[in-house]
Design a protein around this motif. Structure first.
Motif, PDB file in Angstrom:
ATOM      1  N   VAL A   1       0.862  -1.191   0.000  1.00 55.11           N
ATOM      2  CA  VAL A   1       0.000   0.000   0.000  1.00 55.11           C
ATOM      3  C   VAL A   1       0.893   1.233   0.000  1.00 55.11           C
ATOM      4  O   VAL A   1       1.821   1.336   0.815  1.00 55.11           O
ATOM      5  N   GLU A   2       0.608   2.142  -0.906  1.00 52.73           N
ATOM      6  CA  GLU A   2       1.341   3.404  -0.908  1.00 52.73           C
ATOM      7  C   GLU A   2       0.556   4.386  -0.040  1.00 52.73           C
ATOM      8  O   GLU A   2      -0.622   4.665  -0.331  1.00 52.73           O
ATOM      9  N   VAL A   3       1.172   4.907   0.999  1.00 55.73           N
ATOM     10  CA  VAL A   3       0.442   5.780   1.930  1.00 55.73           C
ATOM     11  C   VAL A   3       0.273   7.179   1.315  1.00 55.73           C
ATOM     12  O   VAL A   3       0.885   7.488   0.287  1.00 55.73           O
ATOM     13  N   SER A   4      -0.532   8.013   1.958  1.00 54.73           N
ATOM     14  CA  SER A   4      -0.843   9.334   1.394  1.00 54.73           C
ATOM     15  C   SER A   4       0.424  10.191   1.243  1.00 54.73           C
ATOM     16  O   SER A   4       1.414   9.993   1.956  1.00 54.73           O
ATOM     17  N   GLU A   5       0.332  11.137   0.340  1.00 54.47           N
ATOM     18  CA  GLU A   5       1.450  12.041   0.038  1.00 54.47           C
ATOM     19  C   GLU A   5       1.948  12.716   1.324  1.00 54.47           C
ATOM     20  O   GLU A   5       3.158  12.785   1.589  1.00 54.47           O
ATOM     21  N   GLN A   6       0.971  13.147   2.103  1.00 55.22           N
ATOM     22  CA  GLN A   6       1.292  13.859   3.348  1.00 55.22           C
ATOM     23  C   GLN A   6       2.097  12.946   4.297  1.00 55.22           C
ATOM     24  O   GLN A   6       3.085  13.366   4.887  1.00 55.22           O
ATOM     25  N   MET A   7       1.642  11.723   4.399  1.00 58.26           N
ATOM     26  CA  MET A   7       2.313  10.740   5.259  1.00 58.26           C
ATOM     27  C   MET A   7       3.724  10.462   4.752  1.00 58.26           C
ATOM     28  O   MET A   7       4.663  10.325   5.541  1.00 58.26           O
TER      29      MET A   7
END
Lengths: 239, 352
Positions: free
Chosen positions: A96-102
């Motif tokens: 899973v690719e986490v959110s940009e912010q994360m």
């Protein structure tokens, strides 16, 4: 693993080792050899290096994070006396690719942030879930943090929760393993009891569920994740 | 009644040189081919267990007891008991056999008169299900729909699968509503099955019939895979009213396809462009080959454009021609030339 009763099936000590490369770590997974069966599934990603991969075409999770299946395997367990198939086990390992912010904050490498990210997301995804078992205090749900369990590791702890994959079935284990600031590995096992129309499965759902959790623990122990020195520094700064 | 001319030796190991000879009805070739793949672990195991019947005792021996029986009476009883049918259950196969000494047999011989494939599956009830996405990707929980609302949705009716999870995987991204057709229903409604419908099958037909009847006036798309055609066939037979607005696309049907197409058109369901497709399922192609004329005739009667009908018939012709030698081979099997298992191995080239 020594399986209970007369159960026989694939063993992790007879497995292939497969490496996946990331910017912040290298991952080695065990893939058990499974017999050639009509309905088996044995798929492994042909992409092995995820250091610089475009995730635009990947599928999306409930949180709209891109996700990609690394491994999908399904095999059967047999009874050594009758040779009947008594359960099937489906292993799915996704990235899973986490959110940009994360990603920018590197916070997914913090144990508490990882826990919050996924528990909140599960609470949203399974909100309003109903069922006969929801009154059972041990049944995985938002109130008990989906039976959250911390899996102790030397550098960074992993997390385990439980999810019921199909109406009427027992809860199954699901683990999240942070790889680097961009990716989290999701591992799920789901064992289903198998029944032939003309005879009864001698093994109870409870026993099969217990075996599923035992096997899952053993599989997690076999995972080898080697962080780069940069990732290790980040982890130490957060935890 | 065993017609001995129809029986051939099961394998080179079962010609009676060691242990009992085992013979099998050659008419079982196609059902066996479709249900047992000798290349797989399960297929090898089933064949091996059948070969073990060589060592089967005359298990039907008359107990000694105290009562005196005249020798010819004992022999009569023995013949009677041996002629009874017995069953070997091994994995998904039920092998029905008799032990008897027929004309030309040097000693008691095992005659396999029937094979049934009882596919294993989970305990999930048939019905309409949907899957939730989860944050980790991969498989999310599958839940039975409480209020079955199919309007503007695409419903997938699965073919044979071990579990509801696998059925959902078959559906893939094509649909987010599954009509779950469990393995036990596929057993009852399979193309080779003559078994009476079990409770679960009746239930599956009832649920699907209700789903169709409750959405008579709504637009619904149906994707039907493999054995899923069997349960749809039954539901269409039972339902009242018409299905205007319902579109049906069928892939690799493993059912009486002419009958299914007839039922859809009688209910005024729509068959869109390329409503029928065959990919790599040898069982579906064998079913198509065995109903080829009726299928072409039924497609010819459909109210879609002629070019499309011709295209579908040509595709079926082309695809099923690949398995035609297999169906011919099945009818020509003779004990002098080849054993059943050898023929099965030779026919392996028709498997995809």
């Amino acid at each position: 693993m020594i399986y209970p009763g007369n159960i026989i099936g694939p063993q992790f000590d007879k497995s292939d080792l497969v490496d996946f490369k990331f910017k912040g770590a290298t991952l080695t997974l065990l893939l058990p050899e499974i017999p050639l069966e009509t309905r088996r599934i044995d798929e492994v990603s042909t992409i092995k290096d995820f250091s610089d991969v475009d995730t635009q075409d990947w599928e999306l999770t409930s949180e709209d994070d891109p996700c990609f299946t690394l491994v999908s395997q399904k095999w059967n367990f047999e009874d050594a006396k009758t040779f009947d198939d008594i359960a099937s086990c489906w292993v799915e390992i996704t990235l899973v690719e986490v959110s940009e912010q994360m990603q920018q904050s590197h916070m997914i490498l913090s144990k508490s942030a990882l826990k919050k990210y996924f528990l909140d997301a599960f609470a949203r995804a399974l909100e309003g879930e109903e069922g006969a078992n929801m009154d059972n205090p041990n049944w995985p749900k938002k109130d008990n943090a989906f039976n959250y369990k911390c899996i102790k590791r030397e550098s960074l702890d992993w997390m385990q929760i439980e999810v019921c994959f199909a109406t009427g079935s027992q809860p199954s284990p699901l683990a999240f393993i942070p790889i680097d600031n961009r990716y989290v590995l999701n591992i799920s096992f789901h064992m289903s009891s198998m029944h032939y129309a003309d005879r009864k499965n001698p093994y109870s759902d409870e026993l099969i569920s217990k075996m599923e959790f035992g096997l899952f623990d053993e599989y997690l122990q076999s995972i080898n994740l080697r962080y780069t020195s940069e990732t290790l520094q980040r982890i130490q700064s957060f935890n | 009644m065993v017609q001995q001319a129809n029986f051939i030796y099961f394998s080179p190991q079962t010609t009676g040189k060691t242990g009992k000879a085992i013979k099998i009805d050659k008419n079982l070739f196609l059902p066996f081919f479709c249900g047992v793949d000798p290349k797989t672990y399960e297929g090898q195991f089933i064949i091996n267990q059948i070969e073990q019947l060589r060592t089967a005792p005359d298990h039907h021996t008359i107990p000694v007891g105290n009562a005196y029986r005249a020798p010819d009476h004992t022999q009569q009883l023995q013949n009677f008991k041996n002629a009874r049918e017995h069953m070997l259950r091994v994995k998904s196969a039920q092998i029905i056999y008799q032990i008897k000494q027929g004309v030309g047999d040097g000693s008691p011989t095992v005659y396999i008169t029937q094979i049934r494939i009882t596919n294993k599956g989970d305990n999930q009830a048939p019905g309409f299900y949907s899957r939730n996405k989860i944050p980790g990707g991969g498989r999310g929980p599958i839940q039975k729909m409480k209020d079955v609302s199919l309007k503007h949705r695409t419903v997938y009716i699965n073919g044979l699968s071990d579990s509801i999870d696998e059925a959902m995987k078959q559906a893939g991204n094509q649909s987010n509503v599954l009509f779950y057709n469990p393995a036990r229903v596929c057993n009852d409604l399979g193309i080779w099955s003559s078994a009476p419908q079990t409770y679960i099958t009746k239930n599956a037909v009832k649920e699907l019939t209700k789903g169709l009847e409750d959405h008579k006036g709504d637009p619904v798309n149906w994707l039907v895979e493999g054995e899923g055609g069997g349960v749809l066939n039954e539901a269409l037979k039972n339902m009242s009213g018409t299905l205007t607005g319902h579109n049906f696309k069928i892939t690799n049907p493993k059912t009486n396809t002419p009958k299914l197409l007839k039922a859809i058109t009688e209910k005024k369901g729509n068959l869109p462009k390329m409503f029928l497709s065959y990919t790599d399922s040898e069982v579906a192609l064998i079913a198509a080959a065995s109903h080829k004329e009726a299928l072409a005739q039924q497609i010819g009667l459909l109210p879609c454009d002629k070019e499309m009908r011709n295209k579908i018939v040509a595709t079926i012709d082309e695809k099923s021609s690949g398995v035609s030698p297999l169906t011919k081979q099945a009818s020509r099997l003779s004990s002098k030339s080849i054993t059943f298992v050898q023929a099965l191995n030779n026919a392996g080239i028709y498997r995809k």
